[in-house]
Design an enzyme around this catalytic site. Structure first.
Site, mmCIF file in Angstrom:
data_model
loop_
_atom_site.group_PDB
_atom_site.id
_atom_site.type_symbol
_atom_site.label_atom_id
_atom_site.label_comp_id
_atom_site.label_asym_id
_atom_site.label_seq_id
_atom_site.Cartn_x
_atom_site.Cartn_y
_atom_site.Cartn_z
ATOM 1 N N GLY A 181 0.667 -12.054 8.364
ATOM 2 C CA GLY A 181 -0.101 -12.613 9.479
ATOM 3 C C GLY A 181 0.015 -11.649 10.632
ATOM 4 N N GLU A 182 0.345 -12.153 11.803
ATOM 5 C CA GLU A 182 0.550 -11.295 12.971
ATOM 6 C C GLU A 182 1.986 -11.491 13.430
ATOM 7 O OE1 GLU A 182 -2.165 -9.400 13.534
ATOM 8 O OE2 GLU A 182 -0.805 -8.217 14.767
ATOM 9 N N SER A 183 2.774 -10.426 13.340
ATOM 10 C CA SER A 183 4.213 -10.568 13.575
ATOM 11 C C SER A 183 4.528 -11.055 14.986
ATOM 12 C CB SER A 183 4.902 -9.242 13.292
ATOM 13 O OG SER A 183 4.228 -8.182 13.926
ATOM 14 N N CYS A 208 5.033 -8.409 4.499
ATOM 15 C CA CYS A 208 4.157 -7.801 5.514
ATOM 16 C C CYS A 208 4.613 -8.157 6.938
ATOM 17 C CB CYS A 208 2.701 -8.167 5.229
ATOM 18 S SG CYS A 208 1.577 -6.963 5.951
ATOM 19 N N ILE A 250 -2.297 -4.720 3.163
ATOM 20 C CA ILE A 250 -3.302 -5.075 4.169
ATOM 21 C C ILE A 250 -2.707 -4.797 5.555
ATOM 22 C CG2 ILE A 250 -4.752 -6.919 5.136
ATOM 23 C CD1 ILE A 250 -4.368 -8.396 2.417
ATOM 24 N N GLU A 279 1.883 -12.304 -2.999
ATOM 25 C CA GLU A 279 1.285 -13.633 -3.214
ATOM 26 C C GLU A 279 -0.205 -13.551 -3.516
ATOM 27 O OE1 GLU A 279 1.944 -12.259 -0.431
ATOM 28 O OE2 GLU A 279 0.382 -12.737 1.035
ATOM 29 N N ARG A 300 4.616 -0.832 12.881
ATOM 30 C CA ARG A 300 3.863 -2.042 12.521
ATOM 31 C C ARG A 300 2.560 -1.796 11.747
ATOM 32 N NH1 ARG A 300 2.306 -5.651 17.182
ATOM 33 N NH2 ARG A 300 1.115 -6.639 15.520
ATOM 34 N N HIS A 354 1.554 -7.548 -0.238
ATOM 35 C CA HIS A 354 1.358 -9.006 -0.362
ATOM 36 C C HIS A 354 1.457 -9.457 -1.820
ATOM 37 C CE1 HIS A 354 -0.111 -10.074 3.729
ATOM 38 N NE2 HIS A 354 -0.397 -8.779 3.760
HETATM 39 N N1 GLN Z 1 -0.091 -5.543 11.048
HETATM 40 C C1 GLN Z 1 0.330 -6.919 11.083
HETATM 41 C C2 GLN Z 1 1.389 -7.120 12.145
HETATM 42 O O1 GLN Z 1 1.719 -6.251 12.830
HETATM 43 C C3 GLN Z 1 0.844 -7.335 9.728
HETATM 44 C C4 GLN Z 1 -0.297 -7.387 8.743
HETATM 45 C C5 GLN Z 1 -0.114 -8.370 7.627
HETATM 46 O O2 GLN Z 1 0.789 -9.219 7.636
HETATM 47 N N2 GLN Z 1 -0.999 -8.303 6.679
HETATM 48 O O3 GLN Z 1 1.910 -8.212 12.307
#
Ligand code: GLN
Length: 204
Positions: A52-54, A84, A139, A177, A111, A175
């Site tokens: 997701g978005e860290s 991720c 991704i 999953e 990141r 990923h």
């Molecule tokens: N680039 C995203 C981040 O910095 C991570 C991308 C992902 O979880 N697919 O959180």
């Protein structure tokens, strides 16, 4: 077995499905629960932290007090699979002040490094402990810049670690999953030294 999936964002249902498939294949009774608030992690045997978005994930973990519960989970030796953005949140140093690190893994992370080169790609990956290559989907993946002495590198891609283990913590920059291949979930979350089904005393 009780599994908890951190459900701020990302592939929550895919992770839940993956661990269910492993448990079913091994004859393990499993309950999968989603986590958005504190009080649930302490009851979980294993945890999954999706991508997701860290920045957003770490903010919620911090504001809800789930961060401390995850640290306690790991300190007591219970497994967690972080993928991720989950890997970024788990890293000791995400090299971005907007990410509040859980400091579960002695790694430094860039990141969006892979993302800048190529948004997403799939590659067959040799992973320590797996006999055949794993179809890894990347991704906007983070790049692991450096790993500490206690970190085992399970897989490299393009001369960089992309799967690591430190004690009960396994993290991947890809990923697992997103395929129907459950081997990374099994490797990370199921202890092969433990019997997977109850054997009655009398038949031993
Ligand atoms: N680039 C995203 C981040 O910095 C991570 C991308 C992902 O979880 N697919 O959180």
């Amino acid at each position: 077995m009780k599994a908890g999936v951190i459900a701020v964002q990302g592939d929550v249902s895919e992770h839940a499905a993956a661990i269910r498939r492993v448990a079913d294949a091994r004859g393990v009774a499993i309950e999968v629960t989603t986590i958005r608030e504190s009080g649930i992690v302490p009851d979980c045997d294993v945890l999954l932290m999706p991508g997701g978005e860290s920045t957003a994930i770490s903010r919620l973990l911090d504001s809800e007090g789930i961060d401390t519960e995850i640290r306690d989970h790991v300190e007591s030796g219970k497994p967690i699979l972080a993928t991720c953005a989950g890997l970024i949140v788990a890293a000791r140093d995400p090299q971005d002040d907007r990410v509040q690190s859980l400091d579960l893994l002695d790694i430094t992370v860039d990141r969006n490094a892979f993302g800048r080169q190529k948004d997403s790609f799939e590659a067959p990956l040799d992973i320590a402990g797996l006999d055949e290559p794993f179809p890894a989907v990347f991704i906007r993946a983070p790049l692991i810049d450096s790993v500490g002495d206690d970190v085992e590198v399970l897989a490299d891609w393009d001369d960089s670690p992309v799967a690591v283990r430190q004690g009960p913590v396994v993290a991947t920059s890809f990923h697992p999953e997103l395929t129907d291949d459950n081997r990374v979930h099994e490797l990370a979350l199921f202890d092969d030294d433990q019997p997977t089904t109850d054997t009655p005393e009398a038949s031993r």
